[in-house]
Motif scaffolding. Structure first.
Motif, PDB file in Angstrom:
ATOM      1  N   LYS A 148       5.904   4.597   2.369  1.00 14.41           N
ATOM      2  CA  LYS A 148       5.676   6.045   2.208  1.00 14.41           C
ATOM      3  C   LYS A 148       6.969   6.734   1.827  1.00 14.41           C
ATOM      4  CE  LYS A 148       3.900  10.254   4.179  1.00 14.41           C
ATOM      5  NZ  LYS A 148       4.403  11.033   3.042  1.00 14.41           N
ATOM      6  N   SER A 149       6.916   7.456   0.730  1.00 14.42           N
ATOM      7  CA  SER A 149       8.054   8.282   0.324  1.00 14.42           C
ATOM      8  C   SER A 149       7.903   9.645   0.990  1.00 14.42           C
ATOM      9  CB  SER A 149       8.045   8.451  -1.188  1.00 14.42           C
ATOM     10  OG  SER A 149       8.879   9.527  -1.550  1.00 14.42           O
ATOM     11  N   MET A 150       8.994  10.233   1.461  1.00 11.08           N
ATOM     12  CA  MET A 150       8.919  11.568   2.058  1.00 11.08           C
ATOM     13  C   MET A 150       9.183  12.641   1.006  1.00 11.08           C
ATOM     14  SD  MET A 150       8.355  10.333   4.949  1.00 11.08           S
ATOM     15  CE  MET A 150       8.581  11.189   6.488  1.00 11.08           C
ATOM     16  N   SER A 151       9.468  12.210  -0.226  1.00 10.52           N
ATOM     17  CA  SER A 151       9.861  13.145  -1.295  1.00 10.52           C
ATOM     18  C   SER A 151       8.838  14.248  -1.533  1.00 10.52           C
ATOM     19  CB  SER A 151      10.040  12.401  -2.611  1.00 10.52           C
ATOM     20  OG  SER A 151      11.115  11.525  -2.541  1.00 10.52           O
ATOM     21  N   LYS A 152       7.573  13.882  -1.580  1.00 11.07           N
ATOM     22  CA  LYS A 152       6.569  14.831  -2.048  1.00 11.07           C
ATOM     23  C   LYS A 152       6.174  15.852  -0.997  1.00 11.07           C
ATOM     24  CE  LYS A 152       6.635  12.520  -5.785  1.00 11.07           C
ATOM     25  NZ  LYS A 152       5.973  11.230  -5.877  1.00 11.07           N
ATOM     26  N   ASP A 153       5.764  15.393   0.189  1.00  6.72           N
ATOM     27  CA  ASP A 153       5.241  16.394   1.126  1.00  6.72           C
ATOM     28  C   ASP A 153       6.328  17.280   1.712  1.00  6.72           C
ATOM     29  OD1 ASP A 153       5.810  13.979   2.349  1.00  6.72           O
ATOM     30  OD2 ASP A 153       4.233  14.131   3.853  1.00  6.72           O
TER      31      ASP A 153
ATOM     32  N   ARG B  95      16.414  11.067  -0.833  1.00  4.59           N
ATOM     33  CA  ARG B  95      15.970   9.678  -0.933  1.00  4.59           C
ATOM     34  C   ARG B  95      15.542   9.083   0.410  1.00  4.59           C
ATOM     35  NH1 ARG B  95      14.298  10.114  -4.658  1.00  4.59           N
ATOM     36  NH2 ARG B  95      14.012   7.922  -5.077  1.00  4.59           N
ATOM     37  N   VAL B  96      14.483   9.620   0.996  1.00  6.87           N
ATOM     38  CA  VAL B  96      14.004   9.061   2.253  1.00  6.87           C
ATOM     39  C   VAL B  96      12.572   8.569   2.130  1.00  6.87           C
ATOM     40  CG1 VAL B  96      13.590   9.462   4.711  1.00  6.87           C
ATOM     41  CG2 VAL B  96      15.470  10.608   3.584  1.00  6.87           C
ATOM     42  N   GLY B  97      12.338   7.431   2.691  1.00  5.06           N
ATOM     43  CA  GLY B  97      10.996   6.890   2.762  1.00  5.06           C
ATOM     44  C   GLY B  97      11.022   5.807   3.822  1.00  5.06           C
TER      45      GLY B  97
ATOM     46  N   LEU C 195       0.865  -1.175   0.000  1.00  6.90           N
ATOM     47  CA  LEU C 195       0.000   0.000   0.000  1.00  6.90           C
ATOM     48  C   LEU C 195       0.902   1.225   0.000  1.00  6.90           C
ATOM     49  CD1 LEU C 195      -3.024   0.750   0.297  1.00  6.90           C
ATOM     50  CD2 LEU C 195      -2.655   0.745   2.752  1.00  6.90           C
ATOM     51  N   ASP C 196       0.919   1.941  -1.110  1.00  3.48           N
ATOM     52  CA  ASP C 196       1.794   3.102  -1.233  1.00  3.48           C
ATOM     53  C   ASP C 196       1.053   4.339  -0.735  1.00  3.48           C
ATOM     54  OD1 ASP C 196       3.372   5.224  -2.017  1.00  3.48           O
ATOM     55  OD2 ASP C 196       3.977   4.288  -3.904  1.00  3.48           O
ATOM     56  N   THR C 197       1.522   4.903   0.372  1.00  5.31           N
ATOM     57  CA  THR C 197       0.812   6.031   0.993  1.00  5.31           C
ATOM     58  C   THR C 197       1.557   7.357   0.782  1.00  5.31           C
ATOM     59  OG1 THR C 197       1.879   5.596   3.111  1.00  5.31           O
ATOM     60  CG2 THR C 197      -0.229   4.550   2.751  1.00  5.31           C
ATOM     61  N   SER C 198       2.318   7.434  -0.300  1.00  2.00           N
ATOM     62  CA  SER C 198       3.150   8.630  -0.519  1.00  2.00           C
ATOM     63  C   SER C 198       2.354   9.925  -0.682  1.00  2.00           C
ATOM     64  CB  SER C 198       4.045   8.429  -1.733  1.00  2.00           C
ATOM     65  OG  SER C 198       4.893   7.335  -1.505  1.00  2.00           O
ATOM     66  N   PHE C 199       1.059   9.814  -0.991  1.00  2.00           N
ATOM     67  CA  PHE C 199       0.237  11.018  -1.142  1.00  2.00           C
ATOM     68  C   PHE C 199      -0.817  11.131  -0.038  1.00  2.00           C
ATOM     69  CE2 PHE C 199       1.883  11.945  -5.361  1.00  2.00           C
ATOM     70  CZ  PHE C 199       1.770  13.320  -5.387  1.00  2.00           C
ATOM     71  N   ILE C 200      -0.653  10.337   1.010  1.00  2.00           N
ATOM     72  CA  ILE C 200      -1.735  10.267   1.996  1.00  2.00           C
ATOM     73  C   ILE C 200      -1.865  11.529   2.846  1.00  2.00           C
ATOM     74  CG2 ILE C 200      -0.505   9.258   3.982  1.00  2.00           C
ATOM     75  CD1 ILE C 200      -3.154   7.236   3.718  1.00  2.00           C
TER      76      ILE C 200
HETATM   77  C1  LIG Z   1       6.828   9.982  -5.899  1.00  2.00           C
HETATM   78  C2  LIG Z   1       6.220   8.715  -5.524  1.00  2.00           C
HETATM   79  C3  LIG Z   1       7.020   7.597  -5.246  1.00  2.00           C
HETATM   80  C4  LIG Z   1       8.518   7.611  -5.320  1.00  2.00           C
HETATM   81  O1  LIG Z   1       9.101   8.443  -4.387  1.00  2.00           O
HETATM   82  P1  LIG Z   1      10.677   8.567  -4.210  1.00  2.00           P
HETATM   83  O2  LIG Z   1      10.898   8.327  -2.771  1.00  2.00           O
HETATM   84  O3  LIG Z   1      11.006   9.969  -4.602  1.00  2.00           O
HETATM   85  O4  LIG Z   1      11.348   7.553  -5.072  1.00  2.00           O
HETATM   86  C5  LIG Z   1       6.360   6.436  -4.911  1.00  2.00           C
HETATM   87  N1  LIG Z   1       5.028   6.362  -4.848  1.00  2.00           N
HETATM   88  C6  LIG Z   1       4.242   7.404  -5.109  1.00  2.00           C
HETATM   89  C7  LIG Z   1       2.743   7.247  -5.012  1.00  2.00           C
HETATM   90  C8  LIG Z   1       4.799   8.627  -5.443  1.00  2.00           C
HETATM   91  O5  LIG Z   1       4.007   9.653  -5.706  1.00  2.00           O
END
Ligand SMILES: *Cc1c(COP(=O)(O)O)cnc(C)c1O
Length: 202
Positions: free
Chosen positions: A51-56, A63-65, A18-23
């Motif tokens: 969860k990637s920390m890149s976006k928020d 490169r942290v998640g 479950l990818d929560t990178s935009f949660i």
């Molecule tokens: C950007 C993104 C990633 C990758 O993030 P990085 O840590 O920068 O590699 C993964 N999943 C989703 C949903 C993203 O938006």
């Protein structure tokens, strides 16, 4: 919770990621509190939350998640050499993130951003000739109802106003003309609303 129901029905799957990178844009109550999913890993042993920390935080460069999963899965990862996969700067950031004051400040900013984003979508929805679909992300699906093609609209917004939007031509299942509009800073959003109104006028 729909997710729980889905996970129950997928108990035969070995790994569910479950990818929560935009949660951080999602919320479950009127005061925009974050949805806490990590507890689910206790109940569903096949669940891996990442969860990637890149976006928020805007820190794609360091490169942290992180990932949350059952102890068994963590042991398997460690046995297979996933121990040294972060950097000093990455670790420094995670130590900051783990501090209560840091997190609280982050959370206030997060909520403020959500409020402004929802206000932006509401303002967009007042424009004639567009339909804004409900969104809990930082972008919304917007349907063009004035008869123009989404590519033409996107090109005009870019050339005439310097604003880039994405057409949704490549999205399967959409019938009609759609673009994706992302929320930015308050002042930039204002410019965007005025440009869109102007675009429909001229
Ligand atoms: C950007 C993104 C990633 C990758 O993030 P990085 O840590 O920068 O590699 C993964 N999943 C989703 C949903 C993203 O938006």
């Amino acid at each position: 919770m729909k997710l729980k129901q889905l996970l129950s029905e997928l108990s035969f799957v070995e790994n569910i990621i479950l990818d929560t990178s935009f949660i951080h844009f999602a919320y479950e109550n009127d005061v925009f509190d974050l949805i806490n999913l990590e507890e689910l890993c206790k109940e569903f042993k096949n669940l891996i939350i990442i969860k990637s920390m890149s976006k928020d935080f805007g820190i794609a460069g360091i490169r942290v998640g992180y990932g949350v999963m059952s102890e068994d899965k963590v042991s398997t990862l460690l046995e297979n050499g996933y121990l040294w996969n972060t950097s000093g700067i990455g670790e420094y950031f995670l130590r900051l993130y783990a501090r209560k004051e840091f997190f609280n400040q982050y959370n206030e900013l997060r909520k403020d951003y959500i409020r402004k984003t929802q206000a932006f979508f509401a303002t967009l929805a007042e424009i004639e000739c567009v339909k804004v679909y409900p969104s809990r992300a930082n972008f919304a699906l917007v349907e063009l109802l004035d008869g123009s093609l989404s590519e033409e609209f996107v090109a005009k917004m870019l050339i005439k106003y310097g604003i880039y939007m994405r057409t949704c031509r490549d999205k399967i299942g959409l019938k009609g003309e759609f673009v994706r509009i992302a929320s930015r800073k308050f002042e930039e959003n204002e410019i965007m609303v005025n440009a869109i109104k102007d675009c429909f006028r001229g």
